[in-house]
Design a protein around this motif. Structure first.
Motif, PDB file in Angstrom:
ATOM      1  N   ALA A 118      -2.012   8.358   1.948  1.00 40.87           N
ATOM      2  CA  ALA A 118      -2.925   7.285   2.193  1.00 40.87           C
ATOM      3  C   ALA A 118      -3.644   7.833   3.700  1.00 40.87           C
ATOM      4  O   ALA A 118      -4.995   7.703   3.544  1.00 40.87           O
ATOM      5  CB  ALA A 118      -2.138   5.979   2.392  1.00 40.87           C
TER       6      ALA A 118
ATOM      7  N   LYS B 216     -12.138  10.403   3.698  1.00 42.17           N
ATOM      8  CA  LYS B 216     -13.018   9.433   3.376  1.00 42.17           C
ATOM      9  C   LYS B 216     -13.968   9.257   4.980  1.00 42.17           C
ATOM     10  O   LYS B 216     -15.237   8.942   4.810  1.00 42.17           O
ATOM     11  CB  LYS B 216     -12.565   8.246   3.144  1.00 42.17           C
ATOM     12  CG  LYS B 216     -13.464   6.934   3.149  1.00 42.17           C
ATOM     13  CD  LYS B 216     -13.932   6.570   1.712  1.00 42.17           C
ATOM     14  CE  LYS B 216     -14.755   5.475   1.648  1.00 42.17           C
ATOM     15  NZ  LYS B 216     -14.931   4.807   0.238  1.00 42.17           N
ATOM     16  N   ILE B 217     -13.449   9.239   6.114  1.00 41.02           N
ATOM     17  CA  ILE B 217     -14.052   9.101   7.089  1.00 41.02           C
ATOM     18  C   ILE B 217     -14.991  10.340   7.274  1.00 41.02           C
ATOM     19  O   ILE B 217     -16.128  10.070   7.844  1.00 41.02           O
ATOM     20  CB  ILE B 217     -13.126   9.118   8.432  1.00 41.02           C
ATOM     21  CG1 ILE B 217     -12.240   7.732   8.310  1.00 41.02           C
ATOM     22  CG2 ILE B 217     -13.961   9.198   9.646  1.00 41.02           C
ATOM     23  CD1 ILE B 217     -11.295   7.671   9.550  1.00 41.02           C
TER      24      ILE B 217
ATOM     25  N   LEU C 272       0.926  -1.139   0.062  1.00 48.75           N
ATOM     26  CA  LEU C 272      -0.169   0.068   0.004  1.00 48.75           C
ATOM     27  C   LEU C 272       0.895   1.248  -0.106  1.00 48.75           C
ATOM     28  O   LEU C 272       0.659   2.331  -0.904  1.00 48.75           O
ATOM     29  CB  LEU C 272      -0.951   0.174   1.130  1.00 48.75           C
ATOM     30  CG  LEU C 272      -1.772   1.233   1.377  1.00 48.75           C
ATOM     31  CD1 LEU C 272      -2.831   1.062   0.065  1.00 48.75           C
ATOM     32  CD2 LEU C 272      -2.727   1.164   2.611  1.00 48.75           C
TER      33      LEU C 272
ATOM     34  N   ALA D 240      -6.114  10.529   2.652  1.00 44.12           N
ATOM     35  CA  ALA D 240      -7.079   9.968   1.935  1.00 44.12           C
ATOM     36  C   ALA D 240      -8.160   9.409   2.791  1.00 44.12           C
ATOM     37  O   ALA D 240      -9.278   9.599   2.769  1.00 44.12           O
ATOM     38  CB  ALA D 240      -6.692   9.165   0.744  1.00 44.12           C
ATOM     39  N   LEU D 241      -7.704   8.590   3.939  1.00 39.68           N
ATOM     40  CA  LEU D 241      -8.522   8.218   4.703  1.00 39.68           C
ATOM     41  C   LEU D 241      -9.338   9.233   5.713  1.00 39.68           C
ATOM     42  O   LEU D 241     -10.509   8.893   5.772  1.00 39.68           O
ATOM     43  CB  LEU D 241      -7.799   6.871   5.609  1.00 39.68           C
ATOM     44  CG  LEU D 241      -8.557   6.256   6.790  1.00 39.68           C
ATOM     45  CD1 LEU D 241      -9.844   5.870   6.086  1.00 39.68           C
ATOM     46  CD2 LEU D 241      -7.548   5.403   7.590  1.00 39.68           C
TER      47      LEU D 241
ATOM     48  N   LEU E  18     -12.199   5.345  13.240  1.00 36.88           N
ATOM     49  CA  LEU E  18     -12.640   4.387  12.900  1.00 36.88           C
ATOM     50  C   LEU E  18     -13.298   3.339  13.811  1.00 36.88           C
ATOM     51  O   LEU E  18     -14.544   2.902  13.547  1.00 36.88           O
ATOM     52  CB  LEU E  18     -11.752   3.468  11.925  1.00 36.88           C
ATOM     53  CG  LEU E  18     -11.295   4.229  10.771  1.00 36.88           C
ATOM     54  CD1 LEU E  18     -10.101   3.308  10.243  1.00 36.88           C
ATOM     55  CD2 LEU E  18     -12.246   4.100   9.505  1.00 36.88           C
TER      56      LEU E  18
ATOM     57  N   LEU F 263      -6.545   7.570  13.251  1.00 34.06           N
ATOM     58  CA  LEU F 263      -7.380   7.091  12.379  1.00 34.06           C
ATOM     59  C   LEU F 263      -7.988   6.040  12.857  1.00 34.06           C
ATOM     60  O   LEU F 263      -9.278   5.676  12.724  1.00 34.06           O
ATOM     61  CB  LEU F 263      -6.611   6.940  11.102  1.00 34.06           C
ATOM     62  CG  LEU F 263      -6.170   8.181  10.121  1.00 34.06           C
ATOM     63  CD1 LEU F 263      -5.117   7.784   9.235  1.00 34.06           C
ATOM     64  CD2 LEU F 263      -7.432   8.703   9.706  1.00 34.06           C
TER      65      LEU F 263
ATOM     66  N   ALA G 233      -8.049   4.678   0.511  1.00 35.64           N
ATOM     67  CA  ALA G 233      -8.803   5.079   1.994  1.00 35.64           C
ATOM     68  C   ALA G 233      -9.419   3.628   2.412  1.00 35.64           C
ATOM     69  O   ALA G 233      -9.239   3.207   3.717  1.00 35.64           O
ATOM     70  CB  ALA G 233      -9.704   6.263   1.822  1.00 35.64           C
ATOM     71  N   ASP G 234     -10.062   3.173   1.447  1.00 34.32           N
ATOM     72  CA  ASP G 234     -10.821   2.012   1.863  1.00 34.32           C
ATOM     73  C   ASP G 234      -9.875   0.794   2.491  1.00 34.32           C
ATOM     74  O   ASP G 234     -10.122   0.185   3.624  1.00 34.32           O
ATOM     75  CB  ASP G 234     -11.781   1.536   0.986  1.00 34.32           C
ATOM     76  CG  ASP G 234     -12.743   2.327   0.669  1.00 34.32           C
ATOM     77  OD1 ASP G 234     -13.116   3.001   1.434  1.00 34.32           O
ATOM     78  OD2 ASP G 234     -13.422   2.303  -0.346  1.00 34.32           O
ATOM     79  N   VAL G 235      -8.851   0.508   1.784  1.00 30.49           N
ATOM     80  CA  VAL G 235      -7.888  -0.538   2.022  1.00 30.49           C
ATOM     81  C   VAL G 235      -7.121  -0.119   3.148  1.00 30.49           C
ATOM     82  O   VAL G 235      -7.149  -1.063   4.237  1.00 30.49           O
ATOM     83  CB  VAL G 235      -6.645  -0.612   0.796  1.00 30.49           C
ATOM     84  CG1 VAL G 235      -5.738  -1.238   1.460  1.00 30.49           C
ATOM     85  CG2 VAL G 235      -7.300  -1.317  -0.349  1.00 30.49           C
ATOM     86  N   LEU G 236      -6.740   0.989   3.552  1.00 24.23           N
ATOM     87  CA  LEU G 236      -6.157   1.366   4.824  1.00 24.23           C
ATOM     88  C   LEU G 236      -7.024   1.448   6.139  1.00 24.23           C
ATOM     89  O   LEU G 236      -6.882   1.039   7.125  1.00 24.23           O
ATOM     90  CB  LEU G 236      -5.610   2.750   4.459  1.00 24.23           C
ATOM     91  CG  LEU G 236      -4.870   3.242   6.061  1.00 24.23           C
ATOM     92  CD1 LEU G 236      -3.783   2.474   6.500  1.00 24.23           C
ATOM     93  CD2 LEU G 236      -4.287   4.740   5.762  1.00 24.23           C
ATOM     94  N   ALA G 237      -8.220   1.679   5.665  1.00 20.70           N
ATOM     95  CA  ALA G 237      -9.260   1.672   6.733  1.00 20.70           C
ATOM     96  C   ALA G 237      -9.667   0.267   7.212  1.00 20.70           C
ATOM     97  O   ALA G 237      -9.561   0.069   8.291  1.00 20.70           O
ATOM     98  CB  ALA G 237     -10.889   2.131   6.150  1.00 20.70           C
ATOM     99  N   TYR G 238      -9.599  -0.544   6.160  1.00 19.76           N
ATOM    100  CA  TYR G 238      -9.880  -2.108   6.897  1.00 19.76           C
ATOM    101  C   TYR G 238      -8.871  -2.860   7.560  1.00 19.76           C
ATOM    102  O   TYR G 238      -8.796  -3.281   8.298  1.00 19.76           O
ATOM    103  CB  TYR G 238     -10.400  -3.029   5.772  1.00 19.76           C
ATOM    104  CG  TYR G 238     -11.999  -2.805   5.399  1.00 19.76           C
ATOM    105  CD1 TYR G 238     -12.877  -2.827   6.672  1.00 19.76           C
ATOM    106  CD2 TYR G 238     -12.535  -2.051   4.131  1.00 19.76           C
ATOM    107  CE1 TYR G 238     -14.144  -2.811   6.308  1.00 19.76           C
ATOM    108  CE2 TYR G 238     -13.817  -1.923   4.038  1.00 19.76           C
ATOM    109  CZ  TYR G 238     -14.714  -2.193   5.085  1.00 19.76           C
ATOM    110  OH  TYR G 238     -16.047  -2.048   4.764  1.00 19.76           O
ATOM    111  N   LEU G 239      -7.740  -2.408   6.899  1.00 17.29           N
ATOM    112  CA  LEU G 239      -6.126  -2.768   7.473  1.00 17.29           C
ATOM    113  C   LEU G 239      -6.077  -2.360   9.040  1.00 17.29           C
ATOM    114  O   LEU G 239      -5.929  -2.961   9.687  1.00 17.29           O
ATOM    115  CB  LEU G 239      -5.064  -2.322   6.736  1.00 17.29           C
ATOM    116  CG  LEU G 239      -3.732  -2.766   7.111  1.00 17.29           C
ATOM    117  CD1 LEU G 239      -3.775  -4.213   7.076  1.00 17.29           C
ATOM    118  CD2 LEU G 239      -2.625  -2.120   6.425  1.00 17.29           C
ATOM    119  N   LEU G 240      -6.438  -0.799   9.247  1.00 17.61           N
ATOM    120  CA  LEU G 240      -6.451  -0.635  10.528  1.00 17.61           C
ATOM    121  C   LEU G 240      -7.353  -0.994  11.517  1.00 17.61           C
ATOM    122  O   LEU G 240      -7.350  -1.351  12.612  1.00 17.61           O
ATOM    123  CB  LEU G 240      -6.837   1.001  10.490  1.00 17.61           C
ATOM    124  CG  LEU G 240      -5.570   1.907   9.954  1.00 17.61           C
ATOM    125  CD1 LEU G 240      -5.761   3.286  10.078  1.00 17.61           C
ATOM    126  CD2 LEU G 240      -4.110   1.614  10.756  1.00 17.61           C
TER     127      LEU G 240
END
Lengths: 114, 114, 114, 114
Positions: C88, C95-96, C77, C91-92, D12, D8, D71-78
């Motif tokens: 990244a 998005k939140i 990533l 970007a997150l 989340l 972050l 953003a979505d990838v990082l969100a689910y990873l976190l």
């Protein structure tokens, strides 16, 4: 490979050729497309419990979505095999025979097919 | 579905039943396993150029690996369809007909099947 | 992006440059590699029940495997974002904020983040 | 982990708790969701040449789509790391150190990070 799969594979090849899409259909791109469609199938189930997942076909909208993704996965698998000259059904038959030796039925084993 | 796919699907179901693996084979788990095998196919190609990817079958070791992953993808697709009662070949035939209407051959279109 | 992520991203870029791997690191290839690593994470859980999955870190070998795959996902990533100049974390955060408007907390909603 | 990633991750977690989504956030489900988002990133690139993929950010609509998937990838990873108590940045730092030993910079090596 069976007549039916061959027929489908031929129709997919004709479909791509008629639209000049063959240029996109490298094995690398088709493998990626296959994995994307497989992920779209996973997405349908991602928040469901195992029990809910077993009843997915009782909801007509979900059932249609599942069948649509199954069609896409099979389509890219057949196109991938088509450009590389692979007989998917023969490859699977050979694999089943290998697995019958690797995982004897009369001995306990954890699930670990691959 | 063709006789051959039906035969393979039956052999896979018998194989799982003989090892008491049916408990693991929820649609959710089988969809995940399918996506994992599709990713293993992608992995073979991930650093290759399009040109290298087109020649993958000329290397015997790579060819065997590709065929093995194709077998795994088809195996999980058939097992997924088996537990849900889906006829994958029929689903694909129906999808091809829908796509022939969505993407007329005589009009230019960007590639965007899904 | 935080100092730490920046430091990791720089180390990964230096690592690739020192091995002449930059030629492989197109955004397309790095996205594929990211998805392959994500699938390897899925593979760890594919046959587990939800309850077993929640206890995965109690087994040291499984815990090490999970951490290893998490590292790989984050590595690709960051490398993907590095070659494209994407922040990244920013970007997150954006998005939140969008999701807080799309999914108000005081109204019932099915889970459907994407 | 850096302050920013921690912030972050906390946002989340609060977001999920406020919507009663924690029930869905088993490690197994979050790993699947991560892989689905990674596949959506792959989808953006699947028919592009390597050269086209390198220019993806010059098109504003594509750039927004890429950032959204990142953003979505990082969100689910976190979130995955949050429920399992994993420090992703620390896991990656440890992995980089291991890789520096496995792949010495002064010796030729094929690309094979994993």
């Amino acid at each position: 490979m069976s007549e039916d799969l061959q027929t489908l594979q031929r129709r997919l090849a004709d479909f791509a050729a008629a639209r000049d899409w063959e240029q996109y259909h490298t094995p690398k791109n088709l493998a990626a497309a296959l994995s994307v469609e497989a992920a779209e199938l996973v997405e349908i189930f991602q928040w469901l419990t195992p029990e809910q997942s077993a009843k997915i076909m009782t909801d007509p909208a979900s059932a249609a979505r599942v069948e649509d993704e199954v069609a896409d996965v099979l389509a890219y698998l057949l196109q991938f095999c088509g450009v590389l000259g692979i007989d998917a059904a023969a490859a699977l038959a050979a694999k089943i025979e290998r697995n019958e030796e690797r995982f004897p039925a009369n001995r306990p084993s954890r699930h670990s097919p691959e």
